[in-house]
Design a protein around this motif. Structure first.
Motif, PDB file in Angstrom:
ATOM      1  N   GLY A  38       0.831  -1.070  -0.113  1.00  0.00           N
ATOM      2  CA  GLY A  38       0.035   0.113   0.000  1.00  0.00           C
ATOM      3  C   GLY A  38       0.727   1.174  -0.106  1.00  0.00           C
ATOM      4  N   LEU A  39       2.129   1.173   0.214  1.00  0.00           N
ATOM      5  CA  LEU A  39       3.058   2.391   0.139  1.00  0.00           C
ATOM      6  C   LEU A  39       3.607   2.474  -1.134  1.00  0.00           C
ATOM      7  N   GLY A  40       3.648   1.367  -1.872  1.00  0.00           N
ATOM      8  CA  GLY A  40       4.234   1.311  -3.354  1.00  0.00           C
ATOM      9  C   GLY A  40       3.719   2.346  -4.378  1.00  0.00           C
ATOM     10  N   GLY A  41       4.256   2.415  -5.474  1.00  0.00           N
ATOM     11  CA  GLY A  41       3.967   3.578  -6.463  1.00  0.00           C
ATOM     12  C   GLY A  41       2.451   3.322  -6.742  1.00  0.00           C
ATOM     13  N   ALA A  42       2.080   1.863  -7.385  1.00  0.00           N
ATOM     14  CA  ALA A  42       0.715   1.990  -7.790  1.00  0.00           C
ATOM     15  C   ALA A  42      -0.196   1.715  -6.764  1.00  0.00           C
ATOM     16  N   ALA A  43       0.176   0.812  -5.843  1.00  0.00           N
ATOM     17  CA  ALA A  43      -1.066   0.552  -4.731  1.00  0.00           C
ATOM     18  C   ALA A  43      -1.404   1.622  -4.075  1.00  0.00           C
ATOM     19  N   SER A  44      -0.378   2.539  -3.821  1.00  0.00           N
ATOM     20  CA  SER A  44      -0.702   3.803  -2.830  1.00  0.00           C
ATOM     21  C   SER A  44      -2.043   4.474  -3.434  1.00  0.00           C
ATOM     22  N   TRP A  45      -2.028   4.465  -5.105  1.00  0.00           N
ATOM     23  CA  TRP A  45      -3.025   5.132  -5.555  1.00  0.00           C
ATOM     24  C   TRP A  45      -4.325   4.456  -5.398  1.00  0.00           C
ATOM     25  N   VAL A  46      -4.332   3.319  -5.302  1.00  0.00           N
ATOM     26  CA  VAL A  46      -5.588   2.544  -5.029  1.00  0.00           C
ATOM     27  C   VAL A  46      -6.095   2.644  -3.655  1.00  0.00           C
ATOM     28  N   VAL A  47      -5.096   2.671  -2.753  1.00  0.00           N
ATOM     29  CA  VAL A  47      -5.425   2.872  -1.271  1.00  0.00           C
ATOM     30  C   VAL A  47      -6.153   4.431  -1.151  1.00  0.00           C
ATOM     31  N   SER A  48      -5.413   5.262  -1.665  1.00  0.00           N
ATOM     32  CA  SER A  48      -5.925   6.868  -1.682  1.00  0.00           C
ATOM     33  C   SER A  48      -7.330   6.683  -2.446  1.00  0.00           C
ATOM     34  N   SER A  49      -7.560   6.129  -3.683  1.00  0.00           N
ATOM     35  CA  SER A  49      -8.920   6.111  -4.068  1.00  0.00           C
ATOM     36  C   SER A  49     -10.068   5.494  -3.310  1.00  0.00           C
ATOM     37  N   LEU A  50      -9.752   4.437  -2.906  1.00  0.00           N
ATOM     38  CA  LEU A  50     -10.572   3.673  -2.001  1.00  0.00           C
ATOM     39  C   LEU A  50     -11.151   4.382  -0.702  1.00  0.00           C
ATOM     40  N   ALA A  51     -10.146   4.905  -0.144  1.00  0.00           N
ATOM     41  CA  ALA A  51     -10.430   5.933   1.064  1.00  0.00           C
ATOM     42  C   ALA A  51     -11.203   7.091   0.685  1.00  0.00           C
ATOM     43  N   ARG A  52     -10.934   7.833  -0.307  1.00  0.00           N
ATOM     44  CA  ARG A  52     -12.008   8.841  -0.625  1.00  0.00           C
ATOM     45  C   ARG A  52     -13.357   8.327  -0.854  1.00  0.00           C
ATOM     46  N   GLN A  53     -13.290   7.183  -1.423  1.00  0.00           N
ATOM     47  CA  GLN A  53     -14.794   6.699  -1.600  1.00  0.00           C
ATOM     48  C   GLN A  53     -15.720   6.000  -0.298  1.00  0.00           C
ATOM     49  N   GLY A  54     -14.645   5.934   0.916  1.00  0.00           N
ATOM     50  CA  GLY A  54     -15.223   5.604   2.124  1.00  0.00           C
ATOM     51  C   GLY A  54     -15.224   4.356   2.495  1.00  0.00           C
ATOM     52  N   TRP A  55     -14.321   3.590   1.685  1.00  0.00           N
ATOM     53  CA  TRP A  55     -13.841   2.254   2.292  1.00  0.00           C
ATOM     54  C   TRP A  55     -12.992   2.226   3.434  1.00  0.00           C
ATOM     55  N   ASP A  56     -13.234   1.243   4.007  1.00  0.00           N
ATOM     56  CA  ASP A  56     -12.399   1.088   5.317  1.00  0.00           C
ATOM     57  C   ASP A  56     -11.126   0.332   4.731  1.00  0.00           C
ATOM     58  N   VAL A  57      -9.921   0.724   4.927  1.00  0.00           N
ATOM     59  CA  VAL A  57      -8.688  -0.033   4.159  1.00  0.00           C
ATOM     60  C   VAL A  57      -7.648  -0.444   5.316  1.00  0.00           C
ATOM     61  N   ARG A  58      -7.314  -1.395   4.927  1.00  0.00           N
ATOM     62  CA  ARG A  58      -5.979  -1.770   5.759  1.00  0.00           C
ATOM     63  C   ARG A  58      -4.853  -1.977   4.516  1.00  0.00           C
ATOM     64  N   SER A  59      -3.744  -1.266   4.931  1.00  0.00           N
ATOM     65  CA  SER A  59      -2.627  -1.187   4.117  1.00  0.00           C
ATOM     66  C   SER A  59      -1.410  -2.245   4.686  1.00  0.00           C
ATOM     67  N   ILE A  60      -1.253  -3.106   4.034  1.00  0.00           N
ATOM     68  CA  ILE A  60      -0.011  -3.940   4.527  1.00  0.00           C
ATOM     69  C   ILE A  60       1.005  -3.670   3.474  1.00  0.00           C
ATOM     70  N   ASP A  61       2.276  -3.132   4.340  1.00  0.00           N
ATOM     71  CA  ASP A  61       3.646  -3.144   3.522  1.00  0.00           C
ATOM     72  C   ASP A  61       4.605  -3.778   4.391  1.00  0.00           C
ATOM     73  N   PHE A  62       5.748  -3.587   3.944  1.00  0.00           N
ATOM     74  CA  PHE A  62       6.941  -4.193   4.619  1.00  0.00           C
ATOM     75  C   PHE A  62       7.310  -2.943   5.754  1.00  0.00           C
ATOM     76  N   ARG A  63       6.830  -1.745   5.757  1.00  0.00           N
ATOM     77  CA  ARG A  63       6.941  -0.854   6.598  1.00  0.00           C
ATOM     78  C   ARG A  63       5.656  -0.029   6.637  1.00  0.00           C
ATOM     79  N   ARG A  64       5.837   0.971   7.698  1.00  0.00           N
ATOM     80  CA  ARG A  64       4.795   2.025   8.037  1.00  0.00           C
ATOM     81  C   ARG A  64       5.104   3.320   7.507  1.00  0.00           C
ATOM     82  N   PRO A  65       4.201   4.163   6.976  1.00  0.00           N
ATOM     83  CA  PRO A  65       4.580   5.655   6.536  1.00  0.00           C
ATOM     84  C   PRO A  65       5.237   6.303   7.866  1.00  0.00           C
ATOM     85  N   SER A  66       6.081   7.175   7.455  1.00  0.00           N
ATOM     86  CA  SER A  66       6.934   7.897   8.460  1.00  0.00           C
ATOM     87  C   SER A  66       5.923   8.770   9.243  1.00  0.00           C
ATOM     88  N   ASP A  67       5.075   8.859   8.913  1.00  0.00           N
ATOM     89  CA  ASP A  67       4.037   9.867   9.548  1.00  0.00           C
ATOM     90  C   ASP A  67       2.564   8.937   9.244  1.00  0.00           C
TER      91      ASP A  67
END
Length: 309
Positions: A9-38
C-alpha cells in the motif's frame, strides 16, 4: 462500510489504489514491509500495518482479523533487477500464495497485480516478437525471467484459490505504469528515431524494456479504475485483464516502430496507426472498461498523488 486489504500500500501503484478507495469511504488496511514515517498523514479510514508477507502467520492474521470484503494484492518485487533471481521468484510467489489463500479462507474476492511480462518479451535476452499483434489474454505465456515466471505462478495460484474457495480473482496485467506529470515514457518518445531504433544498439535498459512491450504503457489512474471496475462486476472464477492505454507511447505507427526496432513483424498483424500492441479486449468485454488517459495530456498534468507515501 466496505472493507479492503491492500498489500504494497505504500508502493507507487498500490498507494493510488489505497487513496482512491479511502476517498470513496472504504475502510482500508494497508499492509507493506513498513509503515509511513507519519501514519497520521494518511486518511483516517486507512490502517497502516507492517508485515513480511512471505510469513504465512503474519499475513493470515492481518487479513483474517480485518475480515475484508476484498483483498487487493500489489506487493512484490517489481522486476527481476537488483536482486537474485531465486529471491525475486521466491518472494513474489510465496507472498502471492499467502495473500490469495488468506483472502480465500475468509471468503474475500481478490484483485491482484500480475504483469504484461508473463508473455516473456520484456526481460528476455534477446527480446522476441509475439505470435501476433495485438497481444491479448489468450496469447501463450513464455517468460524467461524470474519476475515474469513468478507472475505466471501467481495466476496459477489465483485459479487454485477460485476452485478451492469459490471466490473470484482478477489478475490485472499492467503495461508500463506512468504517473501524471512525471511520465518516464517521455524520454523514450523524445529520443525515438526510426533510423536508429534497433535492439542491436545499446540504448540502455529502459529502451529495451519499452521495446519488449512494443511501446505500450498505462496511466496509473487507468490501473486504479480497472482495479475498481473488477471489484464492482460479478464474474465467475479467475479472469486476466490487460491494463493498457489505447495507443503507444511514441505517437507514431505501432507496426512501423516495432519493425524498425526488431527488423521484422509477426506473421499476423492487425493494428491501425498508433494503436497499442497490447489489447484490453477482455476488460472491455467482461468489465465494460476502457482506459481514459493518454500521454498527450497526462505528461503535463498536475495531479496530487497519495499524501502518505
Amino acid at each position: 462500510m466496505s472493507r479492503a486489504v491492500v498489500t504494497g500500500g505504500l508502493g507507487g501503484a498500490a498507494s493510488w489504489v489505497v487513496s482512491s478507495l479511502a476517498r470513496q469511504g472504504w475502510d482500508v488496511r494497508s499492509i507493506d514491509f513498513r509503515r509511513p514515517s507519519d501514519p497520521g498523514a494518511g486518511p483516517a479510514n486507512v490502517d497502516f500495518r507492517a508485515a513480511d508477507l512471505t510469513d504465512q502467520g503474519q499475513t493470515w492474521e492481518l487479513i483474517s482479523s480485518f475480515d475484508p470484503d476484498y483483498v487487493i494484492h500489489f506487493a512484490a518485487y517489481p522486476n527481476p533487477l537488483g536482486h537474485g533471481g531465486a529471491h525475486v521468484y521466491e518472494n513474489n510467489t510465496i507472498s502471492t500464495y499467502n495473500v490469495l489463500s488468506g483472502a480465500g479462507s475468509v471468503g474475500a474476492d481478490v484483485v491482484w497485480a500480475s504483469s504484461e511480462t508473463v508473455y516473456g518479451t520484456v526481460f528476455a535476452e534477446p527480446s522476441f516478437l509475439p505470435d501476433y499483434f495485438p497481444i491479448d489474454v489468450d496469447h501463450p505465456l513464455r517468460p524467461e525471467d524470474p519476475y515474469g515466471t513468478s507472475k505466471v505462478s501467481g495466476e496459477e495460484i489465483a485459479k487454485m484459490v477460485t476452485r478451492r474457495h469459490g471466490v473470484k480473482v482478477a489478475s490485472i496485467r499492467p503495461s508500463w505504469i506512468n504517473y501524471p506529470g512525471n511520465y518516464d515514457a517521455t524520454t523514450i518518445r523524445e529520443n525515438f528515431d526510426f533510423e536508429k531504433a534497433s535492439l542491436e544498439e545499446d540504448f540502455g535498459i529502459t529502451f529495451h524494456n519499452a521495446a519488449g512491450n512494443f511501446f505500450s504503457y498505462v496511466d496509473i489512474r487507468d490501473v486504479v479504475s480497472l482495479v475498481e471496475r473488477a471489484m464492482e462486476v460479478d464474474f465467475e472464477g479467475h479472469e486476466p485483464f490487460m491494463a493498457v492505454a489505447k495507443e503507444n507511447l511514441l505517437g507514431v505507427d505501432t507496426a512501423e516502430a516495432v519493425e524498425a526496432t526488431y527488423g521484422e513483424l509477426p506473421p499476423e498483424v492487425d493494428l491501425e496507426g498508433d494503436q497499442s500492441a497490447i489489447d484490453y479486449k477482455n476488460a472491455r468485454e467482461v468489465l465494460d472498461w476502457a482506459p481514459e488517459h493518454s500521454w498527450q495530456e497526462a505528461e503535463d498534468e498536475q495531479v496530487d498523488g497519495p499524501s502518505f507515501v
